[in-house]
Design a protein around this motif. Structure first.
Motif, PDB file in Angstrom:
ATOM      1  N   ALA A 140       4.886   1.492  -1.201  1.00 40.34           N
ATOM      2  CA  ALA A 140       5.432   1.817  -2.511  1.00 40.34           C
ATOM      3  C   ALA A 140       4.423   1.555  -3.621  1.00 40.34           C
ATOM      4  O   ALA A 140       4.367   2.299  -4.609  1.00 40.34           O
ATOM      5  N   ALA A 141       3.609   0.499  -3.469  1.00 43.45           N
ATOM      6  CA  ALA A 141       2.604   0.196  -4.494  1.00 43.45           C
ATOM      7  C   ALA A 141       1.586   1.323  -4.595  1.00 43.45           C
ATOM      8  O   ALA A 141       1.078   1.616  -5.689  1.00 43.45           O
ATOM      9  N   ALA A 142       1.272   1.969  -3.479  1.00 45.19           N
ATOM     10  CA  ALA A 142       0.317   3.078  -3.509  1.00 45.19           C
ATOM     11  C   ALA A 142       0.835   4.237  -4.351  1.00 45.19           C
ATOM     12  O   ALA A 142       0.058   5.029  -4.885  1.00 45.19           O
ATOM     13  N   ARG A 167      -0.293 -15.248  -4.520  1.00 44.61           N
ATOM     14  CA  ARG A 167      -0.214 -14.454  -5.754  1.00 44.61           C
ATOM     15  C   ARG A 167      -0.555 -12.998  -5.498  1.00 44.61           C
ATOM     16  O   ARG A 167       0.084 -12.096  -6.042  1.00 44.61           O
ATOM     17  N   PHE A 168      -1.551 -12.748  -4.658  1.00 45.64           N
ATOM     18  CA  PHE A 168      -1.944 -11.376  -4.346  1.00 45.64           C
ATOM     19  C   PHE A 168      -0.806 -10.616  -3.678  1.00 45.64           C
ATOM     20  O   PHE A 168      -0.438  -9.513  -4.112  1.00 45.64           O
ATOM     21  N   HIS A 169      -0.240 -11.194  -2.637  1.00 40.63           N
ATOM     22  CA  HIS A 169       0.818 -10.500  -1.897  1.00 40.63           C
ATOM     23  C   HIS A 169       2.072 -10.312  -2.753  1.00 40.63           C
ATOM     24  O   HIS A 169       2.718  -9.248  -2.687  1.00 40.63           O
ATOM     25  N   GLY A 220       5.528  -6.901  -6.343  1.00 33.90           N
ATOM     26  CA  GLY A 220       6.062  -6.577  -7.663  1.00 33.90           C
ATOM     27  C   GLY A 220       5.610  -5.208  -8.137  1.00 33.90           C
ATOM     28  O   GLY A 220       6.360  -4.475  -8.799  1.00 33.90           O
ATOM     29  N   ALA A 221       4.376  -4.827  -7.791  1.00 34.08           N
ATOM     30  CA  ALA A 221       3.836  -3.533  -8.192  1.00 34.08           C
ATOM     31  C   ALA A 221       4.516  -2.379  -7.479  1.00 34.08           C
ATOM     32  O   ALA A 221       4.359  -1.222  -7.863  1.00 34.08           O
ATOM     33  N   ILE A 262      12.552  -6.777  -3.725  1.00 32.71           N
ATOM     34  CA  ILE A 262      11.527  -6.889  -2.681  1.00 32.71           C
ATOM     35  C   ILE A 262      10.502  -7.941  -3.077  1.00 32.71           C
ATOM     36  O   ILE A 262      10.059  -8.749  -2.259  1.00 32.71           O
ATOM     37  N   SER A 263      10.123  -7.965  -4.358  1.00 30.51           N
ATOM     38  CA  SER A 263       9.173  -8.955  -4.845  1.00 30.51           C
ATOM     39  C   SER A 263       9.723 -10.371  -4.684  1.00 30.51           C
ATOM     40  O   SER A 263       9.026 -11.280  -4.222  1.00 30.51           O
TER      41      SER A 263
END
Length: 241
Positions: free
Chosen positions: A120-122, A156-158, A163-164, A170-171
């Motif tokens: 989804a972030a993509a 934090r990265f994951h 979140g993105a 999901i976040s």
């Protein structure tokens, strides 16, 4: 004719207070940002002792829907908030530690959540979120970074990628699942035989995932994320940590 009897419902007083407050929230009468009346006013209105009311408020604070400020002034008192991330993470960590969920359960949950997040972030990630992810990875490659610092940045990265994705639930779930195994992940990082080499390998995987997200290659990013999770988290399952 026989009479069917139903058991009398028994509840502790603070549970009844919780139900009453929950009813107000569900009905839309209490919203995030609203303040509850002072204890000295609310307790007699509800017909309960102040100690029972305080117990109910402590429960609400623990589950992340209320924050209490002591003292006097405009910020004093109890206020309804939306803060599920820390509460869910703490709750899940305890249940994992107690054996309610196995490490294999947590592994499969992470894979499912993060595959969705990277796909989804993509499609949905704002450029500023991906730039922030890039800055996090840069800090993870800093000379002398400790395992504890690396673990925090890794989380934090994951969570940022989750979140993105555009799905706040999901976040939140990703953060909670990750938090549930944080101590074990840190222990594994600190126990790496060659920490610099281990950090470099993990960083290379993170960088590849981010490149694929930036390129809009969601399915490939999800595949790399799954291998990344199964490779490291799967090691925790295999060793029984």
């Amino acid at each position: 004719m026989s009479v069917e009897w139903e058991p009398v419902r028994q509840a502790r007083t603070h549970e009844l207070v919780l139900e009453r407050i929950e009813q107000r929230v569900v009905a839309g009468e209490l919203k995030a940002g609203d303040r509850l009346p002072p204890e000295r006013e609310l307790a007699p209105v509800l017909g309960v002792s102040r100690s029972a009311l305080r117990e109910a408020l402590r429960v609400l604070e623990t589950i992340g829907v209320l924050v209490a400020q002591s003292g006097r002034g405009p910020d004093a008192g109890a206020r309804i908030v939306r803060n599920p991330d820390d509460a869910l993470g703490r709750l899940l960590r305890l249940h994992v530690a107690l054996g309610s969920y196995s490490l294999q359960d947590v592994l499969e949950a992470r894979v499912t959540l993060e595959r969705h997040s990277f796909e989804a972030a993509a499609e949905n990630a704002p450029a500023e979120d991906l730039d922030e992810a890039e800055r996090i990875l840069h800090r993870m490659r800093a000379p002398g970074v400790t395992a504890a610092e690396f673990s925090d940045l890794d989380t934090r990265f994951h969570v940022l990628i989750a979140g993105a994705s555009g799905n706040h639930l999901i976040s939140t779930l990703t953060a909670a699942v990750r938090e549930s195994v944080r101590p074990m992940i840190l222990q594994a990082l600190e126990g790496a035989e060659d920490w610099p080499a281990a950090a470099d390998a993990l960083n290379d995987e993170h960088a590849r995932m981010l490149r694929l997200v930036r390129a809009g290659e969601g399915a490939q990013a999800a595949d790399v994320a799954e291998r990344h999770i199964r490779g490291f988290h799967g090691g925790l399952v295999g060793t029984g940590h």
